[in-house]
Scaffold this motif. Structure first.
Motif, short mmCIF file in Angstrom:
data_model
loop_
_atom_site.label_atom_id
_atom_site.label_comp_id
_atom_site.label_asym_id
_atom_site.label_seq_id
_atom_site.Cartn_x
_atom_site.Cartn_y
_atom_site.Cartn_z
N ARG A 79 25.22 -1.34 68.77
CA ARG A 79 24.86 -2.52 69.56
C ARG A 79 23.86 -2.18 70.65
NH1 ARG A 79 23.57 -7.59 69.71
NH2 ARG A 79 24.14 -8.64 71.65
N LEU A 80 24.06 -1.03 71.30
CA LEU A 80 23.11 -0.61 72.33
C LEU A 80 21.73 -0.35 71.74
CD1 LEU A 80 25.24 1.82 74.53
CD2 LEU A 80 24.49 -0.49 75.08
N LEU A 113 20.21 -3.64 71.08
CA LEU A 113 19.73 -4.23 72.33
C LEU A 113 18.47 -3.53 72.82
CD1 LEU A 113 23.08 -4.79 74.26
CD2 LEU A 113 21.60 -6.55 73.26
N SER A 114 18.45 -2.19 72.69
CA SER A 114 17.26 -1.46 73.11
C SER A 114 16.05 -1.86 72.27
CB SER A 114 17.52 0.05 72.98
OG SER A 114 16.38 0.79 73.35
N GLU A 121 15.69 -4.70 70.69
CA GLU A 121 15.33 -6.07 71.09
C GLU A 121 14.59 -6.08 72.43
OE1 GLU A 121 17.51 -10.40 71.90
OE2 GLU A 121 18.69 -8.62 71.37
N ARG A 122 15.06 -5.20 73.35
CA ARG A 122 14.37 -5.12 74.64
C ARG A 122 12.92 -4.67 74.46
NH1 ARG A 122 13.11 -0.97 77.69
NH2 ARG A 122 14.28 0.44 76.35
N ARG A 176 19.85 3.04 78.87
CA ARG A 176 20.69 2.24 77.98
C ARG A 176 21.71 1.48 78.82
NH1 ARG A 176 25.68 4.46 76.10
NH2 ARG A 176 26.24 6.43 77.08
N ARG A 182 16.57 -12.03 80.94
CA ARG A 182 16.24 -12.69 79.67
C ARG A 182 15.26 -13.83 79.88
NH1 ARG A 182 22.03 -12.51 78.76
NH2 ARG A 182 22.61 -10.75 77.42
#
Length: 439
Positions: free
Chosen positions: A85-86, A89-90, A92-93, A322, A433
Motif C-alpha cells: 500500500r505504501l 501511495l508512493s 501515486e504520489r 514513506r 491531495r
C-alpha cells in the motif's frame, strides 16, 4: 476402626501392587529393598504426575509455537500488505507530482499566452481607433469635397448664364476688347473649374473606395478581436476551474477566500483598470464588456495565486520518504497528524507563506516548530533533529524549517506534520491531495 480401614486399604493395594523386593548384590554381600504397596502407589502416582505434566507442558508449548507462528505469519502478511500500500501511495504520489509539474507548466504557458494575447488585444484596439479616426477624417474630407463641387457647379452655371445673355447696346472698340478679355477669362475659369470638378470626383471616388476598404479592414479586425477574446476566455476557464476545485476540496469557500484576500489587497488602478473602448461616451460596448470580464478573471486568478501561496497545499517533505501513520485513531488514541518517515537530516520545507510562532521543546513532540498561516490555519512540525527558524520569522513557500529527527516520543526518525484550523486538528492529506491537482 481406624486400624481396620488401614488394613482393608493395605489388602486392596496388595492386590494391585503386591509387595516386591529389590535385591542389590555386591562382591561381599547381598542386600534387598522391600517395596511396600504404599511405596509403589506413591512412585506410580509420582511417575503419572510427571508424565502428565510433561504431556501438558509439551502441548502448551506446541500450541504456543503454532499460535506464535500464525501471529508472525499474519504480521508478515500485514506488513507486506502495508508495504504494498505504501509503494502504491508512493507511486501515486510521484504520478500526482508529475501531473502537478505538468499542470504548473501548462499554467505558466497559459499566463504567457494570456500576456501575449492581452498585448495583441491592446495593439488591435489602438489600430481600430486609428482606423475609426481615419474613417472620420475621410468622411469629413468627402463632405467638404462634395460641398466644394456643388459650389463650383453653381459658379459654372452662373458663368454660362452670363455668357449666353443678350447684348442689345452697341459696343465700341474698347468694349469689344474688354468683351474678348472677359471671354478669355471665362474660358480659363471654366477649364479650371472642369479640372477641379474632375479632381473632386476622383477624390470622392478614392474616398469611397478607401472607406469600403477601411470598413472591410475594420470588420476583419473585429473578427480577430472576437477570436482573441474567445481564446482568452477559454484559457481563463481552464486555469480558474482547477483552482476553484482545489479550494472546495480543502473544505474552503472560494468566494470567501477571495474576499478575504481582496480586503488585504484593496488597491486599485494599474494594468487591471477597466477598459473603455468607446471614445464617444454612452454605455459600455460589447468588446469593452468582454475585455473587462477577462480583466476580472485575471484579477481572480491573481487572487487565487496569492491565496494558494498562503494555504499549506504543498508537501513539507520533498526528498525520499514513506507514510508511516495517517490521521485518525491509532493504538486507542487520536493521532492528530501525518507521519513522514525519512533519514535524520532530511530537509523540512514550509508548505505555504506564514509566520513562525513557536520554536523549542514540547513534551512528546520533541523539537517542535509552529507556523501561523492565513485564514486561521496553523501547521506543526515535530520530532526534529535541528530547527532552522526563529520566532517571528516570516516564511515563504519552500523555505527550510528544519531537519527530520527522532526527538520526543518517537519510535524512529520521522516528521509528525499537523494542520490545525482555528485550533482544531484536521487531516493534512485533505490539503495535500487538493493541491496535487494544481501544483
Amino acid at each position: 476402626m481406624k486400624a481396620r480401614l488401614i488394613h482393608k486399604l493395605h489388602v486392596a493395594l496388595e492386590k494391585r501392587f503386591p509387595e516386591k523386593r529389590l535385591f542389590l548384590r555386591s562382591d561381599t554381600e547381598t542386600r534387598f529393598i522391600r517395596l511396600k504397596p504404599e511405596t509403589q502407589l506413591v512412585a506410580w502416582a509420582g511417575s503419572a504426575l510427571i508424565v502428565s505434566w510433561t504431556i501438558i507442558a509439551t502441548a502448551v508449548l506446541l500450541m504456543d509455537s503454532i499460535g506464535a507462528g500464525n501471529f508472525r505469519a499474519q504480521a508478515q502478511r500485514d506488513q507486506a500488505t502495508y508495504e504494498d500500500r505504501l509503494n502504491a501511495l508512493s507511486t501515486e504520489r510521484d504520478v500526482r507530482a508529475n501531473e502537478a509539474v505538468a499542470a504548473q507548466a501548462r499554467f505558466s504557458s497559459a499566463l504567457e499566452q494570456i500576456s501575449l494575447m492581452q498585448s495583441e488585444l491592446l495593439r488591435s484596439e489602438d489600430r481600430r481607433r486609428e482606423l475609426e479616426t481615419g474613417l472620420e477624417v475621410v468622411q469629413v474630407t468627402l463632405r467638404r469635397t462634395m460641398g466644394e463641387r456643388e459650389a463650383a457647379q453653381d459658379q459654372v452655371a452662373a458663368l454660362e448664364a452670363a455668357m449666353s445673355g443678350d447684348g442689345e447696346t452697341p459696343l465700341g472698340y474698347a468694349q469689344a476688347g474688354q468683351a474678348d478679355g472677359t471671354v478669355d477669362l471665362l474660358a480659363t475659369a471654366l477649364a479650371d473649374t472642369a479640372a477641379e470638378r474632375d479632381q473632386i470626383a476622383s477624390d470622392a471616388e478614392f474616398a469611397l473606395s478607401r472607406a469600403s476598404e477601411m470598413e472591410l479592414e475594420l470588420r476583419l479586425l473585429q473578427e480577430r478581436n472576437d477570436q482573441i477574446f474567445r481564446q482568452l476566455e477559454d484559457a481563463f476557464t481552464v486555469s480558474v476551474e482547477p483552482l476553484d476545485n482545489m479550494f472546495r476540496a480543502a473544505g474552503m469557500n472560494p468566494d470567501d477566500v477571495l474576499a478575504q484576500v481582496r480586503r488585504g489587497y484593496s488597491g486599485s488602478g494599474g494594468p487591471l483598470t477597466p477598459l473603455q473602448f468607446s471614445t464617444r461616451g454612452g454605455g459600455e460596448d460589447p468588446d469593452a464588456a468582454r475585455a473587462n470580464g477577462i480583466l476580472g478573471s485575471m484579477d481572480r486568478l491573481n487572487l487565487y495565486r496569492i491565496a494558494a501561496e498562503r494555504i499549506p497545499f504543498d508537501m513539507p517533505v520533498r526528498s525520499g520518504f514513506r507514510f508511516t501513520s495517517g490521521f485518525g485513531m491509532r493504538w486507542g488514541r487520536m493521532h492528530n497528524g501525518t507521519d513522514f518517515a525519512a533519514p535524520i537530516g532530511t530537509p523540512i520545507y514550509a508548505p505555504a507563506d506564514g509566520v513562525v510562532t513557536f520554536v523549542g521543546w514540547s513534551s512528546g513532540y520533541g523539537r517542535l516548530v509552529k507556523v501561523q498561516h492565513a485564514f486561521g490555519i496553523e501547521t506543526r512540525y515535530a520530532h526534529q533533529s535541528r530547527m532552522r527558524v526563529e520566532v517571528g520569522q516570516r516564511l515563504s513557500r519552500g523555505d527550510r524549517i528544519g531537519d527530520i529527527g527522532n526527538s520526543g516520543r518517537s519510535t524512529g526518525p520521522h516528521l509528525h506534520y499537523e494542520i490545525r484550523v482555528g485550533g482544531r486538528p484536521v487531516n493534512p492529506m485533505i490539503y495535500i491531495r487538493a493541491g496535487q491537482d494544481v501544483f
